[in-house]
Design a protein around this motif. Structure first.
Motif, PDB file in Angstrom:
ATOM      1  N   GLY A   1       0.732  -1.172  -0.275  1.00  0.00           N
ATOM      2  CA  GLY A   1      -0.186   0.015  -0.158  1.00  0.00           C
ATOM      3  C   GLY A   1       0.916   1.359   0.420  1.00  0.00           C
ATOM      4  O   GLY A   1       2.248   1.166  -0.134  1.00  0.00           O
ATOM      5  N   SER A   2       0.054   2.551   0.587  1.00  0.00           N
ATOM      6  CA  SER A   2       1.036   3.567   0.336  1.00  0.00           C
ATOM      7  C   SER A   2       2.094   4.597   1.500  1.00  0.00           C
ATOM      8  O   SER A   2       1.259   4.078   2.860  1.00  0.00           O
ATOM      9  N   LEU A   3       2.749   4.461   1.396  1.00  0.00           N
ATOM     10  CA  LEU A   3       3.945   5.022   2.670  1.00  0.00           C
ATOM     11  C   LEU A   3       3.610   6.002   3.042  1.00  0.00           C
ATOM     12  O   LEU A   3       3.694   5.971   3.988  1.00  0.00           O
ATOM     13  N   THR A   4       3.444   6.673   2.242  1.00  0.00           N
ATOM     14  CA  THR A   4       2.895   8.114   2.632  1.00  0.00           C
ATOM     15  C   THR A   4       1.397   7.868   3.840  1.00  0.00           C
ATOM     16  O   THR A   4       1.359   8.170   4.480  1.00  0.00           O
TER      17      THR A   4
ATOM     18  N   LEU B   1      12.164  14.389   0.473  1.00  0.00           N
ATOM     19  CA  LEU B   1      12.271  13.678   2.540  1.00  0.00           C
ATOM     20  C   LEU B   1      11.005  13.025   3.026  1.00  0.00           C
ATOM     21  O   LEU B   1       9.940  14.122   2.284  1.00  0.00           O
ATOM     22  N   LEU B   2      10.754  12.376   3.196  1.00  0.00           N
ATOM     23  CA  LEU B   2       9.540  12.531   3.903  1.00  0.00           C
ATOM     24  C   LEU B   2       9.086  12.339   5.484  1.00  0.00           C
ATOM     25  O   LEU B   2      10.102  11.515   5.703  1.00  0.00           O
ATOM     26  N   CYS B   3       8.369  13.409   5.972  1.00  0.00           N
ATOM     27  CA  CYS B   3       8.864  14.001   7.305  1.00  0.00           C
ATOM     28  C   CYS B   3       7.430  13.697   8.027  1.00  0.00           C
ATOM     29  O   CYS B   3       6.809  13.478   7.171  1.00  0.00           O
TER      30      CYS B   3
ATOM     31  N   ARG C   1       3.409  18.295  -2.831  1.00  0.00           N
ATOM     32  CA  ARG C   1       2.617  16.854  -2.797  1.00  0.00           C
ATOM     33  C   ARG C   1       3.038  15.223  -2.714  1.00  0.00           C
ATOM     34  O   ARG C   1       3.950  15.391  -3.964  1.00  0.00           O
ATOM     35  N   PRO C   2       2.675  14.447  -2.199  1.00  0.00           N
ATOM     36  CA  PRO C   2       2.953  12.984  -2.268  1.00  0.00           C
ATOM     37  C   PRO C   2       3.021  12.311  -3.424  1.00  0.00           C
ATOM     38  O   PRO C   2       1.674  12.513  -4.047  1.00  0.00           O
ATOM     39  N   LEU C   3       3.611  12.209  -3.431  1.00  0.00           N
ATOM     40  CA  LEU C   3       3.599  10.931  -5.389  1.00  0.00           C
ATOM     41  C   LEU C   3       3.193  10.441  -5.220  1.00  0.00           C
ATOM     42  O   LEU C   3       1.687   9.914  -5.914  1.00  0.00           O
ATOM     43  N   GLY C   4       2.321   9.167  -4.137  1.00  0.00           N
ATOM     44  CA  GLY C   4       1.708   8.229  -3.297  1.00  0.00           C
ATOM     45  C   GLY C   4      -0.027   8.653  -3.770  1.00  0.00           C
ATOM     46  O   GLY C   4      -0.609   8.084  -4.086  1.00  0.00           O
TER      47      GLY C   4
END
Ligand SMILES: C=C(O[C@@H]1C=C(C(=O)O)C=C[C@H]1O)C(=O)O
Length: 187
Positions: free
Chosen positions: A34-37, A81-83, A114-117
């Protein structure tokens, strides 16, 4: 016997099978399709995508074949970076052919923070290929960029995964490097 340049010793291969990952919460994060975001968002109060770069550049040699890129040709490289609550937990590196930004992957061009996910998992026409895993060491440029960009103190190898998303048959390669700060989000 294959010449040295073509022979991949174990540490240079991305592995599809998960026994290489010890049974742990980390394995759940590495192998979840699934989405990591979404997984991060569900475990923090403030989620943020810090865009490090999104520009034409040279993918890494082991990425070209996966996206069908001719040698020495450029691609769009997006690194973020995802924070979670202000702390970087994932370094993500995505690569797509420039000509597909006008077609199948047009939504990536103006993604910004915006997140790619949010794009990938909202579109039923997007197919995700197999996840491949690797423990990156300090020799790998993805390890180096993840540590430099996040400012997180390294403590050895970093688990990473990558997969090819396809839309209208056009590939987008997404690599995610899990930082030593990730366990703060474990249940
Ligand atoms: C693919 C996803 O998108 C995430 C967000 C990314 C971005 O904004 O560049 C890149 C990779 C992922 O970690 C996801 O949420 O699973």
């Amino acid at each position: 016997m294959m010449p040295r340049t073509l022979r991949h010793s174990r540490h240079e291969r991305w592995l599809a099978n998960t026994p290489c990952v010890p049974r742990s919460e980390m394995r759940t994060w590495l192998t979840g399709r699934g989405s990591l975001t979404a997984r991060i968002r569900a475990r923090c109060d403030a989620f943020e995508v810090r865009v490090l770069q999104q520009r034409l550049g040279l993918p890494l040699p082991d990425e070209r074949r996966l996206i069908g890129l001719r040698w020495h040709a450029s691609a769009l490289v997006r690194e973020v970076l995802l924070c979670a609550d202000g702390v970087p937990v994932v370094f993500a590196h995505s690569v797509v052919l420039p000509q597909h930004l006008r077609g199948a992957w047009h939504l990536v061009a103006g993604l910004g923070t915006r997140p790619l996910g949010a794009v990938l998992f909202a579109d039923r026409s997007v197919q995700r290929g197999q996840l491949h895993l690797k423990a990156l060491d300090a020799r790998d440029p993805r390890w180096q960029r993840a540590i430099a960009a996040s400012g997180v103190a390294p403590n050895g190898a970093l688990w990473a995964r990558r997969s090819v998303f396809k839309r209208a048959g056009r590939p987008l390669l997404v690599t995610e490097v899990f930082l030593p700060t990730l366990p703060r989000l474990f249940k």
